[in-house]
Design a protein around this motif. Structure first.
Motif, PDB file in Angstrom:
ATOM      1  N   PRO A 194       7.852  11.434  14.075  1.00 16.98           N
ATOM      2  CA  PRO A 194       6.821  11.250  15.094  1.00 16.98           C
ATOM      3  C   PRO A 194       7.227  10.188  16.109  1.00 16.98           C
ATOM      4  CG  PRO A 194       6.162  10.215  13.026  1.00 16.98           C
ATOM      5  CD  PRO A 194       7.410  10.980  12.735  1.00 16.98           C
ATOM      6  N   GLY A 195       6.896  10.421  17.356  1.00 14.86           N
ATOM      7  CA  GLY A 195       7.224   9.475  18.414  1.00 14.86           C
ATOM      8  C   GLY A 195       7.631  10.194  19.679  1.00 14.86           C
ATOM      9  N   SER A 196       7.346   9.589  20.805  1.00 15.98           N
ATOM     10  CA  SER A 196       7.613  10.245  22.084  1.00 15.98           C
ATOM     11  C   SER A 196       9.093  10.469  22.324  1.00 15.98           C
ATOM     12  CB  SER A 196       7.024   9.402  23.229  1.00 15.98           C
ATOM     13  OG  SER A 196       7.592   8.098  23.244  1.00 15.98           O
ATOM     14  N   ASN A 197       9.955   9.591  21.775  1.00 17.54           N
ATOM     15  CA  ASN A 197      11.398   9.735  21.957  1.00 17.54           C
ATOM     16  C   ASN A 197      12.057  10.516  20.818  1.00 17.54           C
ATOM     17  OD1 ASN A 197      10.835   7.541  20.216  1.00 17.54           O
ATOM     18  ND2 ASN A 197      12.890   6.701  20.523  1.00 17.54           N
ATOM     19  N   CYS A 198      11.250  11.064  19.927  1.00 11.41           N
ATOM     20  CA  CYS A 198      11.773  11.834  18.802  1.00 11.41           C
ATOM     21  C   CYS A 198      11.162  13.232  18.813  1.00 11.41           C
ATOM     22  CB  CYS A 198      11.506  11.080  17.502  1.00 11.41           C
ATOM     23  SG  CYS A 198      12.467   9.540  17.393  1.00 11.41           S
ATOM     24  N   ARG A 199      10.038  13.436  18.095  1.00 10.15           N
ATOM     25  CA  ARG A 199       9.386  14.748  18.147  1.00 10.15           C
ATOM     26  C   ARG A 199       8.936  15.078  19.570  1.00 10.15           C
ATOM     27  NH1 ARG A 199       4.723  14.859  14.201  1.00 10.15           N
ATOM     28  NH2 ARG A 199       6.393  14.722  12.636  1.00 10.15           N
ATOM     29  N   GLY A 200       8.540  14.059  20.310  1.00 12.13           N
ATOM     30  CA  GLY A 200       8.141  14.282  21.697  1.00 12.13           C
ATOM     31  C   GLY A 200       9.267  14.804  22.560  1.00 12.13           C
TER      32      GLY A 200
ATOM     33  N   GLU B  37      22.115   8.079  10.408  1.00 14.32           N
ATOM     34  CA  GLU B  37      21.962   6.727  10.938  1.00 14.32           C
ATOM     35  C   GLU B  37      20.473   6.412  11.026  1.00 14.32           C
ATOM     36  OE1 GLU B  37      23.548   6.595  14.864  1.00 14.32           O
ATOM     37  OE2 GLU B  37      22.240   8.168  15.628  1.00 14.32           O
ATOM     38  N   ASN B  38      20.152   5.116  11.085  1.00 10.16           N
ATOM     39  CA  ASN B  38      18.765   4.735  11.270  1.00 10.16           C
ATOM     40  C   ASN B  38      18.314   5.126  12.674  1.00 10.16           C
ATOM     41  OD1 ASN B  38      19.211   3.619   8.790  1.00 10.16           O
ATOM     42  ND2 ASN B  38      18.539   1.559   9.330  1.00 10.16           N
ATOM     43  N   ILE B  39      17.071   5.574  12.777  1.00 12.55           N
ATOM     44  CA  ILE B  39      16.532   6.009  14.062  1.00 12.55           C
ATOM     45  C   ILE B  39      15.210   5.300  14.301  1.00 12.55           C
ATOM     46  CG2 ILE B  39      15.564   7.977  15.340  1.00 12.55           C
ATOM     47  CD1 ILE B  39      17.556   9.784  13.950  1.00 12.55           C
ATOM     48  N   ILE B  40      15.007   4.810  15.511  1.00 11.99           N
ATOM     49  CA  ILE B  40      13.769   4.148  15.893  1.00 11.99           C
ATOM     50  C   ILE B  40      12.982   5.075  16.804  1.00 11.99           C
ATOM     51  CG2 ILE B  40      12.738   2.178  17.088  1.00 11.99           C
ATOM     52  CD1 ILE B  40      15.186   0.541  16.289  1.00 11.99           C
TER      53      ILE B  40
ATOM     54  N   GLU C 250      11.125   2.227  12.606  1.00 16.00           N
ATOM     55  CA  GLU C 250      12.493   2.547  12.193  1.00 16.00           C
ATOM     56  C   GLU C 250      12.481   3.407  10.935  1.00 16.00           C
ATOM     57  OE1 GLU C 250      16.843   0.432  11.657  1.00 16.00           O
ATOM     58  OE2 GLU C 250      15.032  -0.784  11.399  1.00 16.00           O
ATOM     59  N   TYR C 251      13.257   4.481  10.979  1.00 15.78           N
ATOM     60  CA  TYR C 251      13.428   5.382   9.844  1.00 15.78           C
ATOM     61  C   TYR C 251      14.873   5.286   9.374  1.00 15.78           C
ATOM     62  CZ  TYR C 251       9.006   7.272  11.495  1.00 15.78           C
ATOM     63  OH  TYR C 251       7.697   7.413  11.907  1.00 15.78           O
ATOM     64  N   ILE C 252      15.059   4.998   8.088  1.00 17.49           N
ATOM     65  CA  ILE C 252      16.410   4.787   7.588  1.00 17.49           C
ATOM     66  C   ILE C 252      17.108   6.128   7.384  1.00 17.49           C
ATOM     67  CG2 ILE C 252      15.815   2.621   6.484  1.00 17.49           C
ATOM     68  CD1 ILE C 252      15.778   4.073   3.806  1.00 17.49           C
TER      69      ILE C 252
END
Length: 242
Positions: A24-30, A69-72, A77-79
């Motif tokens: 979830p997040g505008s720069n991820c699922r968004g 890799e970890n993603i923000i 932050e998701y490991i």
């Protein structure tokens, strides 16, 4: 390109996906929503694009287990997958389900159709081991019911997508593939479950084009009791085999 494929008996699917698109997040699922808007919805809506140029299917290849890799995402932050514990891995698959459901809703809200005016189909690639991995703790995940079991996860997904492909890239034993994939097929019924083979994935697994085609015929609905349609991933890789 799409029209020419269709004229020669092929369907054309738009393939999208990155591990971050499940989060979830505008720069991820968004960002996945933005890609769907740009590459599918706006394309189909253009007055310069006739229906013969439309895509037949939106195909999601969002592999949460490939997150290396970890993603923000919007400050959270998701490991990476290899460092995530069992409950977190189950939560990632719940996030993946939510992604698929939101994509389905997004397509329907925009009224996206295929070249024949039918509802745009949504398909997904999934790893073969979701239901059997000891490294995924469904019960301890805190996922809401029914997403705290693999059966509940697949059953719920069946109402969102039009088909799934199980990526059996490490397998060449047809009995094992049939037995293991049959569980997902039961859970997904009546939504179709396909089996994916990738000749380019493991140099030691497939020795020739004939091996791949024999395996496909051994799995295929029309030539065996196993009864799975087969996707051959990386056709070019197969053609490089002797």
């Amino acid at each position: 390109w799409n029209e020419e494929l269709r004229d020669n008996g092929f369907s054309s699917q738009l393939l999208l996906g990155s591990p971050r698109h499940a989060l979830p997040g505008s720069n991820c699922r968004g960002r996945l929503a933005e890609l769907i808007q740009e590459r599918l919805i706006d394309f189909h809506a253009s007055p310069l694009v006739p229906h013969d140029w439309f895509f037949d299917t939106l195909h999601l290849d969002v592999e949460v287990h490939a997150m290396n890799e970890n993603i923000i995402c919007d400050g959270t932050e998701y490991i990476e997958w290899d460092l995530a514990d069992g409950p977190e891995r189950a939560r990632r698959f719940y996030m993946l389900y939510l992604t698929a459901r939101q994509v389905r809703d997004y397509l329907d809200w925009h009224g996206v159709v295929d070249p024949y005016g039918n509802r745009m189909k949504l398909e997904m690639d999934l790893p073969f081991w979701i239901d059997s991995s000891d490294d995924i703790d469904w019960a301890g995940s805190g996922n809401p019911v029914p997403f705290n079991t693999p059966m509940g996860w697949f059953t719920s997904l069946s109402s969102v997508v039009d088909s799934i492909t199980l990526m059996t890239y490490h397998e060449d034993d047809l009995t094992s593939i049939c037995t293991r994939a049959s569980q997902e097929r039961d859970w997904m019924d009546p939504t179709p479950v396909r089996v994916g083979l990738n000749p380019a994935y493991d140099d030691d697994l497939w020795e020739s084009k004939g091996d791949v085609l024999t395996a496909a015929m051994g799995l295929d609905t029309y030539t065996s009791d196993c009864g799975f349609a087969v996707d051959i991933f990386h056709y070019k890789g197969m053609m490089l085999l002797p």
